[in-house]
Design a protein around this motif. Structure first.
Motif, PDB file in Angstrom:
ATOM      1  N   PHE A 109       0.837  -1.209   0.000  1.00  0.00           N
ATOM      2  CA  PHE A 109       0.000   0.000   0.000  1.00  0.00           C
ATOM      3  C   PHE A 109       0.870   1.257   0.000  1.00  0.00           C
ATOM      4  CE2 PHE A 109      -2.098   3.282   2.662  1.00  0.00           C
ATOM      5  CZ  PHE A 109      -3.163   3.590   1.813  1.00  0.00           C
ATOM      6  N   LEU A 110       1.856   1.316   0.920  1.00  0.00           N
ATOM      7  CA  LEU A 110       2.719   2.497   1.027  1.00  0.00           C
ATOM      8  C   LEU A 110       3.610   2.659  -0.206  1.00  0.00           C
ATOM      9  CD1 LEU A 110       3.813   2.205   4.779  1.00  0.00           C
ATOM     10  CD2 LEU A 110       2.121   3.767   3.809  1.00  0.00           C
ATOM     11  N   TYR A 111       4.163   1.533  -0.684  1.00  0.00           N
ATOM     12  CA  TYR A 111       5.035   1.606  -1.856  1.00  0.00           C
ATOM     13  C   TYR A 111       4.236   1.967  -3.110  1.00  0.00           C
ATOM     14  CZ  TYR A 111       8.498   0.299  -5.366  1.00  0.00           C
ATOM     15  OH  TYR A 111       9.367   0.309  -6.428  1.00  0.00           O
ATOM     16  N   GLY A 112       3.041   1.383  -3.228  1.00  0.00           N
ATOM     17  CA  GLY A 112       2.180   1.706  -4.364  1.00  0.00           C
ATOM     18  C   GLY A 112       1.826   3.176  -4.385  1.00  0.00           C
ATOM     19  N   ALA A 154       2.548  10.907  11.989  1.00  0.00           N
ATOM     20  CA  ALA A 154       3.915  11.429  12.089  1.00  0.00           C
ATOM     21  C   ALA A 154       4.943  10.335  11.774  1.00  0.00           C
ATOM     22  CB  ALA A 154       4.155  11.990  13.484  1.00  0.00           C
ATOM     23  N   LEU A 155       4.667   9.117  12.222  1.00  0.00           N
ATOM     24  CA  LEU A 155       5.589   8.006  11.969  1.00  0.00           C
ATOM     25  C   LEU A 155       5.605   7.622  10.495  1.00  0.00           C
ATOM     26  CD1 LEU A 155       4.877   5.737  15.081  1.00  0.00           C
ATOM     27  CD2 LEU A 155       6.939   7.081  14.641  1.00  0.00           C
ATOM     28  N   LEU A 156       4.425   7.625   9.862  1.00  0.00           N
ATOM     29  CA  LEU A 156       4.322   7.254   8.446  1.00  0.00           C
ATOM     30  C   LEU A 156       4.678   8.412   7.523  1.00  0.00           C
ATOM     31  CD1 LEU A 156       0.995   5.185   8.427  1.00  0.00           C
ATOM     32  CD2 LEU A 156       3.332   4.307   8.289  1.00  0.00           C
ATOM     33  N   GLN A 157       4.721   9.641   8.071  1.00  0.00           N
ATOM     34  CA  GLN A 157       5.013  10.850   7.286  1.00  0.00           C
ATOM     35  C   GLN A 157       4.007  11.069   6.160  1.00  0.00           C
ATOM     36  OE1 GLN A 157       8.385  12.955   7.622  1.00  0.00           O
ATOM     37  NE2 GLN A 157       7.561  12.295   9.563  1.00  0.00           N
ATOM     38  N   SER A 158       2.763  10.614   6.377  1.00  0.00           N
ATOM     39  CA  SER A 158       1.735  10.797   5.348  1.00  0.00           C
ATOM     40  C   SER A 158       0.351  10.617   5.963  1.00  0.00           C
ATOM     41  CB  SER A 158       1.930   9.787   4.213  1.00  0.00           C
ATOM     42  OG  SER A 158       0.818   9.812   3.332  1.00  0.00           O
ATOM     43  N   SER A 159      -0.463  11.665   5.896  1.00  0.00           N
ATOM     44  CA  SER A 159      -1.828  11.553   6.409  1.00  0.00           C
ATOM     45  C   SER A 159      -2.657  10.637   5.513  1.00  0.00           C
ATOM     46  CB  SER A 159      -2.475  12.941   6.488  1.00  0.00           C
ATOM     47  OG  SER A 159      -2.545  13.542   5.210  1.00  0.00           O
ATOM     48  N   SER A 160      -2.360  10.653   4.204  1.00  0.00           N
ATOM     49  CA  SER A 160      -3.095   9.787   3.268  1.00  0.00           C
ATOM     50  C   SER A 160      -2.925   8.324   3.643  1.00  0.00           C
ATOM     51  CB  SER A 160      -2.595  10.010   1.835  1.00  0.00           C
ATOM     52  OG  SER A 160      -2.791  11.345   1.437  1.00  0.00           O
ATOM     53  N   ALA A 161      -1.692   7.934   3.997  1.00  0.00           N
ATOM     54  CA  ALA A 161      -1.420   6.538   4.355  1.00  0.00           C
ATOM     55  C   ALA A 161      -2.125   6.156   5.653  1.00  0.00           C
ATOM     56  CB  ALA A 161       0.081   6.320   4.489  1.00  0.00           C
ATOM     57  N   SER A 162      -2.084   7.029   6.657  1.00  0.00           N
ATOM     58  CA  SER A 162      -2.704   6.697   7.942  1.00  0.00           C
ATOM     59  C   SER A 162      -4.227   6.656   7.831  1.00  0.00           C
ATOM     60  CB  SER A 162      -2.277   7.685   9.029  1.00  0.00           C
ATOM     61  OG  SER A 162      -2.629   9.001   8.689  1.00  0.00           O
ATOM     62  N   ILE A 214      -3.466  16.768  12.262  1.00  0.00           N
ATOM     63  CA  ILE A 214      -2.400  17.422  13.034  1.00  0.00           C
ATOM     64  C   ILE A 214      -1.059  16.742  12.739  1.00  0.00           C
ATOM     65  CG2 ILE A 214      -1.530  17.914  15.354  1.00  0.00           C
ATOM     66  CD1 ILE A 214      -4.479  17.970  16.285  1.00  0.00           C
ATOM     67  N   GLY A 215      -1.057  15.424  12.676  1.00  0.00           N
ATOM     68  CA  GLY A 215       0.173  14.672  12.419  1.00  0.00           C
ATOM     69  C   GLY A 215       0.791  14.967  11.072  1.00  0.00           C
ATOM     70  N   SER A 216      -0.049  15.365  10.096  1.00  0.00           N
ATOM     71  CA  SER A 216       0.475  15.676   8.764  1.00  0.00           C
ATOM     72  C   SER A 216       1.362  16.910   8.782  1.00  0.00           C
ATOM     73  CB  SER A 216      -0.682  15.875   7.772  1.00  0.00           C
ATOM     74  OG  SER A 216      -1.405  17.050   8.079  1.00  0.00           O
ATOM     75  N   CYS A 217       1.277  17.716   9.863  1.00  0.00           N
ATOM     76  CA  CYS A 217       2.099  18.936   9.973  1.00  0.00           C
ATOM     77  C   CYS A 217       3.533  18.623  10.381  1.00  0.00           C
ATOM     78  CB  CYS A 217       1.502  19.897  10.998  1.00  0.00           C
ATOM     79  SG  CYS A 217      -0.203  20.346  10.687  1.00  0.00           S
ATOM     80  N   VAL A 218       3.761  17.423  10.930  1.00  0.00           N
ATOM     81  CA  VAL A 218       5.085  17.088  11.460  1.00  0.00           C
ATOM     82  C   VAL A 218       6.143  17.129  10.368  1.00  0.00           C
ATOM     83  CG1 VAL A 218       6.471  15.243  12.504  1.00  0.00           C
ATOM     84  CG2 VAL A 218       4.178  15.740  13.375  1.00  0.00           C
ATOM     85  N   THR A 219       5.803  16.619   9.176  1.00  0.00           N
ATOM     86  CA  THR A 219       6.763  16.597   8.066  1.00  0.00           C
ATOM     87  C   THR A 219       7.247  18.001   7.744  1.00  0.00           C
ATOM     88  OG1 THR A 219       5.500  14.742   7.162  1.00  0.00           O
ATOM     89  CG2 THR A 219       7.157  15.722   5.740  1.00  0.00           C
TER      90      THR A 219
END
Length: 502
Positions: free
Chosen positions: A19-22, A198-206, A233-238
């Protein structure tokens, strides 16, 4: 733990990886396709904030990540390509554009009524077509389409793997207990959503992972709402990490993104808590992936509408949060400006990185042109007042040559199209040629000093010839800079004409 359990864990991790790689290679392919047009998008960004919102949404829909868009915005602001007033509009639009991924993921549930309508049904075919294009197609555009298809197919296959791995455990008490806890504690729900994003660095993925859980009927409405707010909020971390160590303006852009999502989370968090307190049955009901997509879209559209008139207030708020820094004055202002513009955050968007390099090569050419004119003036008039400026500017030109060469080496290693690679290769030669012209200007300045020290003069005929050849050289160089900047073929032809004269 049985072998079946281990197999399901492996299946979930493998599905998550696909999913993440795609998502990553699909976004990369779409960016290559649209990259050449994205530069013209920026040119449309005047102080029309509504247009900035639209373009922010469009760019994010293409690259499938609001975090990545905001990192680009931070880089553009730091490089002076965007001002903060324009940036706040792009940031608002980015939050709208990121909802596209949620709708792509929820397509799997839209097709539940008919097996043939499920995206996972077509995923193997999509991957197969993409692989054929990638391996056998000759044109770069067709290969890029192949990348996009493979990414899309892997995304749906990964979702199917994750969903299949979770489905045997949907009745497990741990899911009911976990989501009951998250739904009953808004701060905890938001915290988990922010942490995972924040860990995944992507709100779309989470959001996609949350939707996968929702497809299996284990997510409650209140937990989903709070987690989704936290994901924003986590999407702002990047962007916050990207701005660390950057200019004050870049930090302000990241703070505006955080402020926008924090205000939204507070507003909807309070409303959600009130609604769920009044309707406990609704709060505990299960939510679907489509409903999560709907909430995600309504949330971002509503907050953009509410905060749109207060964009300038967000800009002022960022100025209050990020205080003025007392930077020491830089002696070489031109080098400082170039160093500021060559911001590596722009590497997130290779098309913009190439465009920035082109602009700075033109900037270097314009500085060198002024130096050539100063040196020629000293030779032709005997006026030595600006000789020291020639030597000082020559050091600036040497510094710019070093910075641009190092920057171009890094750009050349990015994911570029064939055309962009040719442009970068051409820029290497341009930088080298301009630096040599700077050396010649320095040589002319030295000759002017030598003539003044020894009381030497040209004859009248020699002076006229020198003025004539100098005029042709200056015009040729000016048209060469114009050709590099605009791609105008008339300028290219005029360079050739003046070279014949010389």
């Amino acid at each position: 733990m049985s072998v079946s359990d281990v197999s399901n864990i492996f299946g979930f991790l493998g599905g998550l990886g696909m999913f993440l790689y795609g998502m990553s290679i699909m976004a990369d392919g779409m960016q290559k396709t649209a990259g050449s047009r994205m530069s013209s998008f920026l040119g449309m960004l005047t102080n029309n904030r509504f247009l900035a919102v639209v373009l922010g949404a469009l760019i994010t829909a293409i690259i499938q990540s609001s975090g990545a868009t905001t990192v680009r915005v931070v880089g553009f602001v730091s490089a002076g390509v965007l001002n903060l007033s324009q940036a706040v509009g792009v940031i608002m639009g980015a939050n709208i554009g990121t909802t596209i991924t949620a709708w792509i993921v929820s397509m799997s549930q839209l097709g539940d009524a008919f097996e043939i309508m499920k995206p996972s049904f077509y995923a193997p075919l999509i991957i197969g077509l993409g692989a054929l294009l990638l391996v056998f197609a000759k044109g770069q555009k067709k290969k890029t389409v192949g990348e996009i298809l493979i990414g899309l197919g892997l995304l749906f296959t990964g979702l199917d793997f994750m969903s299949g791995s979770i489905s045997p455990y949907t009745d497990a008490p741990i899911f009911a207990s976990a989501f009951a806890l998250l739904g009953g504690n808004p701060l905890l729900g938001m915290g988990i959503g922010a942490l995972v994003t924040a860990l995944l660095q992507s709100s779309s993925a989470s959001v996609g992972i949350l939707q996968t859980l929702a497809m299996n009927g284990v997510v409650t409405a209140n937990a989903a709402i709070y987690i989704t707010l936290g994901q924003n909020i986590g999407s702002c971390v990047t962007a916050m990490l990207s701005s660390a160590g950057g200019s004050r303006t870049a930090k302000r852009a990241a703070v505006m993104h955080l402020a926008f999502n924090l205000i939204g989370a507070i507003v909807f968090g309070v409303l959600g808590f009130a609604v769920f307190s009044l309707l406990p049955a609704f709060a505990a009901s299960h939510i679907t992936a489509v409903q999560i997509s709907m909430f995600h879209t309504v949330f971002n559209l509503t907050m953009t509408t509410l905060l749109f008139p207060f964009g300038d207030w967000l800009v002022k708020l960022s100025g209050v949060v990020v205080k003025e820094d007392n930077e020491a004055p830089v002696e070489d202002k031109e080098t400082a400006v170039t160093l500021k513009h060559l911001d590596e955050r722009i590497f997130e968007s290779p098309a913009f990185a190439v465009e920035t390099a082109s602009l700075e090569v033109v900037h270097m050419g314009q500085i060198t042109m002024k130096n050539v004119k100063r040196a020629l003036d000293a030779i032709l008039t005997g006026n030595l007042e600006e000789i020291q400026d020639v030597y000082k500017t020559e050091k600036t030109i040497d510094n710019m040559e070093k910075m641009l060469t190092e920057y171009l080496i890094k750009v050349d290693n990015l994911s570029l199209t064939e055309r962009q690679k040719r442009v970068v290769n051409n820029l290497f030669y341009s930088v080298s040629d301009i630096e040599r012209i700077g050396d010649h200007a320095e040589n002319l300045a030295e000759q002017a000093e030598y003539m003044a020290e020894h009381g030497l003069d040209f004859t009248d005929t020699g002076m006229e010839d020198l003025k004539s050849i100098s005029s042709s050289v200056v015009k040729a160089f000016q048209h060469a800079i114009d050709a590099r900047q605009t791609g105008n073929m008339d300028s290219v032809r005029k360079v050739s004409q003046y070279e014949d004269d010389v």
